[in-house]
Design an enzyme around this catalytic site. Structure first.
Site, short mmCIF file in Angstrom:
data_model
loop_
_atom_site.label_atom_id
_atom_site.label_comp_id
_atom_site.label_asym_id
_atom_site.label_seq_id
_atom_site.Cartn_x
_atom_site.Cartn_y
_atom_site.Cartn_z
N ASP A 197 4.72 3.36 3.32
CA ASP A 197 5.81 2.39 3.42
C ASP A 197 5.32 0.94 3.34
O ASP A 197 4.17 0.64 3.65
CB ASP A 197 6.53 2.54 4.78
N HIS A 207 1.34 3.45 6.18
CA HIS A 207 1.70 2.16 5.57
C HIS A 207 0.56 1.69 4.68
O HIS A 207 -0.61 1.79 5.09
CB HIS A 207 1.99 1.12 6.66
#
Ligand code: ZN
Length: 257
Positions: free
Chosen positions: A66, A225
């Protein structure tokens, strides 16, 4: 006089019965409406599709990254995925795509799924109105389309910032599901993570977090991430992939759904 009294009593009982039946019918139809509503919106949650296969023996891991693309982390992530021959999914932020289109192009060309995480990652803009929600998604698809050279790109998969399951903005998130449906979108959270956005973890702590949250699950949707904002997931990525391979997981991305 007595007969009339009995009749009145009977009428009263019948009236009460009718009222009770009407109430019961109303409650039942209300339940049906709620069930139809839930079934409709449950189908938007891709996790349901993955969980429905949970009992099948095959162990599958969907790696998701992400908040990128970033110059500081995404190219390293892509290098490791290439070395390990793993296809992943990237939930990109539109404004980061506009800054780093070449990285998205590389990810796309190397077979990774490029999915939508909103344009600004800013909840006050995202949930301001249904129009602003739609606009955030469209602007992001537009940015991805520009980066990879596809007109009218629709990624079809959205991840809510902080996840649909997070309690903040719950009501608004439920309301915008209708927008997702209209846009032919589904959404997905995760069921496994290394907590790289929680605090600064070492490489071995990140790996341990992943091991803990993957226990006893045949199907993993793993949240990481590609930002290095808090912890550096790319530092533990190679070991994480090797661990999951040793545990018997096959890696897939959302093209397989
Ligand atoms: Zn995010």
């Amino acid at each position: 006089m007595k007969t009339i009294f009995i009749h009145k009593k009977h009428i009263l009982i019948i009236l009460i019965l009718i009222i009770l039946i009407v109430i019961a019918l109303l409650i039942q139809s209300g339940k049906d409406v709620v069930e139809v509503f839930q079934n409709n919106y449950n189908s938007l949650d891709l996790m349901n599709k993955i969980s429905s296969k949970e009992n099948s023996e095959e162990k599958i891991a969907y790696l998701t990254f992400d908040d990128g693309p970033t110059t500081i982390a995404t190219p390293t992530v892509l290098d490791i995925l290439k070395e390990e021959n793993v296809k992943a999914s990237f939930f990109v932020i539109g404004k980061n795509v506009d800054k780093n289109p070449q990285i998205v192009k590389r990810a796309y060309e190397e077979g990774h799924y490029i999915a939508n995480h909103g344009y600004d990652h800013n909840n006050s803009t995202l949930y301001k109105s249904n129009e602003s929600f739609k606009d955030e998604l469209e602007k992001t698809d537009q940015a991805i389309g520009n980066a990879i050279g596809i007109n009218n790109y629709n990624s079809h998969i959205f991840r809510f910032p902080n996840g649909f399951m997070a309690p903040a903005n719950k009501k608004r998130k439920e309301e915008v599901l209708e927008v997702l449906r209209e846009m032919n979108y589904k959404y997905i959270d995760w069921n496994c993570l290394n907590n790289d956005s929680m605090k600064k973890y070492s490489k071995s702590e990140l790996l341990n977090n992943l091991k803990k949250t993957s226990q006893n699950k045949n199907k993993l949707v793993i949240l990481m991430h590609d930002t290095k904002d808090v912890s550096d997931s790319s530092s533990a990525l190679k070991e994480s992939i090797e661990y999951l391979k040793a545990e018997g997981y096959n890696f897939k991305n959302f093209y397989d759904l």
